[in-house]
Write an enzyme that holds these catalytic residues in place. Structure first.
Site, short mmCIF file in Angstrom:
data_model
loop_
_atom_site.label_atom_id
_atom_site.label_comp_id
_atom_site.label_asym_id
_atom_site.label_seq_id
_atom_site.Cartn_x
_atom_site.Cartn_y
_atom_site.Cartn_z
N THR A 76 0.84 -1.19 0.00
CA THR A 76 0.00 0.00 0.00
C THR A 76 0.88 1.24 0.00
O THR A 76 0.68 2.17 -0.79
CB THR A 76 -0.93 0.00 1.23
OG1 THR A 76 -1.75 -1.18 1.17
CG2 THR A 76 -1.81 1.23 1.27
N ASN A 162 -5.39 -9.53 -7.90
CA ASN A 162 -5.48 -10.25 -6.63
C ASN A 162 -6.74 -11.09 -6.49
O ASN A 162 -6.77 -12.03 -5.73
CB ASN A 162 -5.37 -9.27 -5.45
CG ASN A 162 -6.27 -8.08 -5.61
OD1 ASN A 162 -6.17 -7.33 -6.57
ND2 ASN A 162 -7.18 -7.90 -4.67
N GLN A 190 0.94 -9.48 -6.15
CA GLN A 190 0.58 -10.89 -6.33
C GLN A 190 1.52 -11.62 -7.28
O GLN A 190 1.45 -12.83 -7.41
CB GLN A 190 -0.87 -11.01 -6.85
CG GLN A 190 -1.92 -10.42 -5.93
CD GLN A 190 -2.14 -11.25 -4.67
OE1 GLN A 190 -1.74 -12.41 -4.58
NE2 GLN A 190 -2.81 -10.66 -3.68
N HIS A 212 4.39 -9.96 3.11
CA HIS A 212 3.48 -10.98 3.64
C HIS A 212 2.75 -11.81 2.59
O HIS A 212 2.05 -12.75 2.91
CB HIS A 212 2.49 -10.37 4.64
CG HIS A 212 1.40 -9.55 4.04
ND1 HIS A 212 0.12 -10.04 3.89
CD2 HIS A 212 1.37 -8.29 3.56
CE1 HIS A 212 -0.64 -9.09 3.34
NE2 HIS A 212 0.10 -8.02 3.14
N THR A 251 13.51 5.44 10.89
CA THR A 251 14.40 4.32 11.24
C THR A 251 13.93 3.05 10.55
O THR A 251 12.74 2.74 10.55
CB THR A 251 14.41 4.12 12.77
OG1 THR A 251 14.90 5.32 13.36
CG2 THR A 251 15.30 2.95 13.17
N CYS A 337 -13.59 -6.87 -0.18
CA CYS A 337 -12.55 -7.23 0.79
C CYS A 337 -13.03 -7.23 2.23
O CYS A 337 -12.83 -8.17 2.97
CB CYS A 337 -11.42 -6.23 0.71
SG CYS A 337 -10.09 -6.76 -0.34
N1 PMP Z 1 -1.98 -4.65 -4.04
C1 PMP Z 1 -2.48 -5.88 -4.22
C2 PMP Z 1 -2.68 -6.38 -5.61
C3 PMP Z 1 -2.78 -6.67 -3.11
O1 PMP Z 1 -3.28 -7.90 -3.29
C4 PMP Z 1 -2.57 -6.16 -1.82
C5 PMP Z 1 -2.90 -6.98 -0.58
N2 PMP Z 1 -4.24 -7.42 -0.53
C6 PMP Z 1 -2.06 -4.87 -1.68
C7 PMP Z 1 -1.77 -4.15 -2.82
C8 PMP Z 1 -1.79 -4.26 -0.34
O2 PMP Z 1 -0.64 -4.82 0.21
P1 PMP Z 1 -0.16 -4.56 1.71
O3 PMP Z 1 -1.06 -5.39 2.56
O4 PMP Z 1 1.25 -5.02 1.75
O5 PMP Z 1 -0.28 -3.10 1.96
#
Ligand code: PMP
Length: 413
Positions: A76, A162, A190, A212, A251, A337
């Site tokens: 994000t 996604n 993804q 993650h 940091t 979502c």
């Molecule tokens: N972009 C896509 C295509 C995602 O699938 C996601 C996570 N659902 C994000 C952005 C956001 O990622 P993060 O949780 O690392 O902010």
């Protein structure tokens, strides 16, 4: 042997940390806890060495130079920094001048972490084109070419979606952007770590990804920022101590960065094997479900799709009841979502999937430790649940009797 329940088939939402990642991170919590910004003692140097090694691991995964990697808190933030940072840096006219500040191209099925920064820029005086994808979910170079304008400053197209896993024509879009002197950002959340990526070959200037989703920790991500041909500059979104070449002060999250680096190294070594295995499992899942259940549809392009994501719509079942009936399978529904909301997915809606069908859709996403037995359990459980729900459905009865439901005139009270 039946698998341990519940079964996790939601790897597109997040993945468990690989134990090798956790092991690599642990010393940085306790022994090597220094601040990499502390230049005058060994605690700082040790932490800095960990960060430097992770930067090389991250860069190697995408064929970049380590100087081109900026660590962030996740995809994000990477997307926000790339999109707003480039827009503010390359704007054609200053805010408040009454003229367009510049044109940006993105597409309608991006993640909110791209759509929302683009909408904010639109409110601030940039012009944004939200390209519709094809009915198969693929974003083509032709569509981008048709939308390019003389004042286009940035194109932001996700590498893979996604919700449905469809893959955009990124190398071709990148070639086009380079030909026209336009910057290409891609949300690779993804894609990166799952499929071979090379920013030089694929012509990408800015690339976001997240720890993650690739068996690393949460709250850490990266942004690739091209340094040559073209050298991309960004307006930082925060002011502070100048870390990460000023792009992202604060940091450094050393443990997270070390974890992300290790996850990138493992992904680079194992992605081919993982992808092959997952594709076989996904095909088995889709084939079994669509051959045993009529009126089911796999959403998105048949081939141009990630190996591990499957999005299936089931006719004549009610979405919430289906989710209730398969409680032992952790997956996502075709609702937005925030599963609290009952809005059907805007991605499926954009592809022309009706509201009803979008509600009764499942996203099943497989991962590094998904087993054959888990997939077989999912198949049996989903088939049984859909059959049971359909036995209770008067609409399904009518369908079986050959009544064309689209022609039925319903009574409204
Ligand atoms: N972009 C896509 C295509 C995602 O699938 C996601 C996570 N659902 C994000 C952005 C956001 O990622 P993060 O949780 O690392 O902010």
């Amino acid at each position: 042997m039946s698998p341990k329940l519940p079964i996790y088939l939601d790897h597109a939402a997040t993945t468990p940390c690989d134990p090798r990642v956790v092991e690599a991170m642990l010393p940085y919590f306790t022994e090597k806890f220094g601040n990499p910004g502390s230049r005058n003692h060994s605690f700082g140097w040790e932490a800095e060495a960990g960060v430097d090694a992770a930067r090389v691991q991250a860069a190697r995964l995408i064929g970049a130079n380590e100087k081109e990697i900026v660590f962030t808190s996740g995809a994000t933030e990477s997307n926000n920094l790339a999109i707003k940072g480039a827009a503010y840096m390359y704007e054609r006219a200053p805010a408040g001048s009454g003229r367009s500040r510049g044109h940006i191209i993105t597409n309608a099925i991006e993640h909110k972490a791209v759509l929302d920064p683009c909408k904010r820029l639109q409110r601030e005086g940039f012009e944004v084109t939200f390209l519709p994808p094809g009915a198969d979910g693929v974003i083509t170079a032709e569509a981008v070419r048709a939308a390019l304008r003389e004042d286009t400053i940035l194109v932001s197209i996700m590498w893979a979606n996604n919700e449905i896993g469809t893959i955009s024509e990124i190398p071709q879009i990148g070639a086009l952007c380079h030909e026209k002197g336009v910057i290409l950002h891609s949300d690779g959340t993804q894609w990166v770590g799952k499929m071979p990526t090379n920013v030089a070959r694929d012509n990408v200037d800015l690339l976001s990804w997240s720890g993650h989703k690739i068996y690393g920790p949460k709250g850490i991500g990266a942004l690739y920022v091209r340094r040559h041909k073209p050298r991309v500059r960004l307006n930082a979104l925060a002011d502070g101590g100048g870390q990460e070449r000023g792009f992202r002060p604060g940091t450094l999250n050393v443990t997270g960065i070390v974890g992300l680096g290790k996850a990138c190294e493992i992904a680079a070594a194992e992605m081919d094997r993982d992808a092959e295995r997952l594709l076989r499992l996904r095909r088995k899942l889709e084939h079994a479900i669509t051959s045993r259940l009529e009126v089911t549809k796999v959403n998105g392009h048949a081939e141009k799709r990630l190996p591990h994501i499957s999005n299936i719509s089931f006719g004549f079942v009610e979405g919430e009841s289906l989710m209730m009936a398969i409680k032992e399978i952790a997956c996502s529904s075709g609702s937005a979502c925030t599963s609290a909301s009952l809005e059907p997915s805007y991605v499926l809606k954009t592809l022309g999937v009706g509201d009803e069908l979008a509600h009764s859709s499942l996203r099943l996403s497989l991962g590094r430790w998904t087993t054959e037995a888990q997939v077989e359990y999912a198949i049996e459980n989903i088939v049984a649940a859909v059959e049971k729900l359909r036995r209770l459905s008067p609409l399904y009865d009518m369908h079986k009797e050959g009544i064309d439901l689209s022609k039925v005139e319903w009574a409204h009270h």
